[in-house]
Design a protein around this motif. Sequence first.
Motif, PDB file in Angstrom:
ATOM      1  N   UNK A   1       0.952  -1.049   0.089  1.00 49.68           N
ATOM      2  CA  UNK A   1      -0.251  -0.085   0.084  1.00 49.68           C
ATOM      3  C   UNK A   1       0.757   1.167   0.041  1.00 49.68           C
ATOM      4  N   UNK A   2       0.077   2.652  -0.206  1.00 55.47           N
ATOM      5  CA  UNK A   2       1.142   3.729  -0.090  1.00 55.47           C
ATOM      6  C   UNK A   2       1.664   4.416  -1.683  1.00 55.47           C
ATOM      7  N   UNK A   3       2.389   4.973  -1.484  1.00 51.38           N
ATOM      8  CA  UNK A   3       2.520   5.983  -3.137  1.00 51.38           C
ATOM      9  C   UNK A   3       2.388   5.780  -4.323  1.00 51.38           C
ATOM     10  N   UNK A   4       3.137   6.784  -5.031  1.00 49.16           N
ATOM     11  CA  UNK A   4       3.578   6.812  -6.887  1.00 49.16           C
ATOM     12  C   UNK A   4       4.473   5.525  -6.610  1.00 49.16           C
ATOM     13  N   UNK A   5       5.051   5.831  -5.312  1.00 53.93           N
ATOM     14  CA  UNK A   5       6.657   4.630  -5.193  1.00 53.93           C
ATOM     15  C   UNK A   5       6.122   3.229  -6.118  1.00 53.93           C
TER      16      UNK A   5
ATOM     17  N   UNK B   1      -0.848   8.359   5.261  1.00 50.24           N
ATOM     18  CA  UNK B   1      -1.446   7.057   5.530  1.00 50.24           C
ATOM     19  C   UNK B   1      -2.242   6.505   5.946  1.00 50.24           C
ATOM     20  N   UNK B   2      -2.958   8.473   5.656  1.00 51.35           N
ATOM     21  CA  UNK B   2      -4.373   8.182   6.581  1.00 51.35           C
ATOM     22  C   UNK B   2      -5.458   9.285   5.175  1.00 51.35           C
ATOM     23  N   UNK B   3      -5.413   9.727   4.075  1.00 56.27           N
ATOM     24  CA  UNK B   3      -5.917  10.110   3.460  1.00 56.27           C
ATOM     25  C   UNK B   3      -5.555   9.140   2.150  1.00 56.27           C
ATOM     26  N   UNK B   4      -6.319   8.628   1.225  1.00 56.36           N
ATOM     27  CA  UNK B   4      -6.279   7.779   0.360  1.00 56.36           C
ATOM     28  C   UNK B   4      -7.354   8.407  -0.581  1.00 56.36           C
TER      29      UNK B   4
ATOM     30  N   UNK C   1     -15.559   8.095   1.133  1.00 52.67           N
ATOM     31  CA  UNK C   1     -14.959   8.518   2.161  1.00 52.67           C
ATOM     32  C   UNK C   1     -13.454   8.871   1.705  1.00 52.67           C
ATOM     33  N   UNK C   2     -12.309   9.560   2.046  1.00 54.14           N
ATOM     34  CA  UNK C   2     -11.256   9.482   1.976  1.00 54.14           C
ATOM     35  C   UNK C   2     -10.426   9.000   2.730  1.00 54.14           C
ATOM     36  N   UNK C   3     -10.676   8.685   3.909  1.00 53.53           N
ATOM     37  CA  UNK C   3      -9.901   8.067   4.670  1.00 53.53           C
ATOM     38  C   UNK C   3      -9.972   7.460   4.923  1.00 53.53           C
ATOM     39  N   UNK C   4      -8.807   6.610   5.578  1.00 56.59           N
ATOM     40  CA  UNK C   4      -8.338   5.609   6.014  1.00 56.59           C
ATOM     41  C   UNK C   4      -8.441   4.733   6.828  1.00 56.59           C
ATOM     42  N   UNK C   5      -8.593   5.329   7.828  1.00 53.41           N
ATOM     43  CA  UNK C   5      -8.967   4.807   9.251  1.00 53.41           C
ATOM     44  C   UNK C   5      -9.947   5.992  10.167  1.00 53.41           C
ATOM     45  N   UNK C   6     -10.699   5.664  11.210  1.00 54.15           N
ATOM     46  CA  UNK C   6     -11.270   6.081  11.803  1.00 54.15           C
ATOM     47  C   UNK C   6     -10.119   7.196  12.350  1.00 54.15           C
TER      48      UNK C   6
ATOM     49  N   UNK D   1      -9.854   1.037   2.467  1.00 53.75           N
ATOM     50  CA  UNK D   1      -8.897  -0.020   2.184  1.00 53.75           C
ATOM     51  C   UNK D   1      -8.927  -0.950   3.154  1.00 53.75           C
ATOM     52  N   UNK D   2      -9.667  -0.600   4.278  1.00 57.55           N
ATOM     53  CA  UNK D   2      -9.416  -2.262   5.482  1.00 57.55           C
ATOM     54  C   UNK D   2     -10.490  -3.470   5.124  1.00 57.55           C
TER      55      UNK D   2
END
Length: 276
Positions: free
Chosen positions: A60-64, A99-102, A109-114, A136-137
Motif C-alpha cells: 500500500x502507499x504512494x506513487x513509488x 497513511x490516512x488520506x487515500x 470517504x477518503x479517510x483510511x481509518x477512523x 482500504x480496510x
Amino acid sequence: SSAWSKNLGLRHHNNRGNSTRKLFTSLGLLIIAHAVLKGFENEPYKNALTINKGTHIVLIGNNLCSRMMNFGHFETEVHLRYPKSKLTIRNICDGGNTPGFRPHSGRLSPWAFPGAEEYNSEYMRNSDSQGHFETPDEWLTRLKADVIIAFFGYNESFRKEAGVRIFEEELEAFIRHSLSQEYNGETAPQLAIVSPIAFQDLSYKYDLPNGQRENKYLLMYKDAMKRASEKYKVIFIDVFTPSITWFQKDDDLTIDGFQMNDEGYKQLSLLIADKL
C-alpha cells in the motif's frame, strides 16, 4: 640477598595477580558484551518478516510503489526467495496516498481509518465522489493480508519542515490502527514501513531541480518514519540513504529525478526483498 629474593618473589606474585585480574576483567567484558547482544536478539522487535507457505503480502502507499506494477521486479525477487511457498502478492498503491488520506472517485470517504481526518484538515471538503469502491480496510480484509508493506513520505514532504510533526503523528496512528486489525481473520498483520527514495540530480541534462532542497525535506520525513517504526517495533526500510549512493554511480535510474525507471526498480526491489 634474602630480602632481595623475597621482593623479587613478591613482585612476580603481584605481576601474576595483575595478569590474572586483567584476564578475568577481559573475560567479564566479553560475557557482558555477549549478554547485551543476546538481549538485542531477544527483543520483541524483529528486523525481518516471517514468511510462511501461503502468506498474503499486500503493498500500500504512494506513487513509488504504484509504479512497481509496471515492472514486476519486486514480485520476482520475493518468489525467487520462496519458490515453494505459494505466496500471494497484491499491489494496491495509488499515487498521492498518505497513511490516512487515500481518496478514490468511487469511494464515499477518503479517510483510511477512523480519525485520519485530524491529520489532513486541508483536504476536508466534499469531493462529491460516488460509488461503492471498498475502503482500504475492506480491501485488506478481502485480500486476507498477513503482511503489509507501506510506502509513504514523498508527497507529505512537500509540507516541508512544518509538516514533519503532523506526518509522524499520522503515521503512528496508521501503525496503531493496522496492528489492531486482523485482516486475515486470525492475527494482526506484520507491518513494514518503506521510506521515500532520494531525489536524483538530473538538472545537468533536464530542466529539473538539483534535488538539494527536496532531499533536505525527504531526509526529515525519512527520519520521522524511522522514529515511528522504532516506537511501535515494526520493520523500517530506509531506501533514501542507499538511493543516494546509487545515483552517484548511475545517472540513469529515474525518468525525472524521482520516478524510477526499469533499472531503478530492479535495484529498489532487490534492496527491499533483502531487507524484508
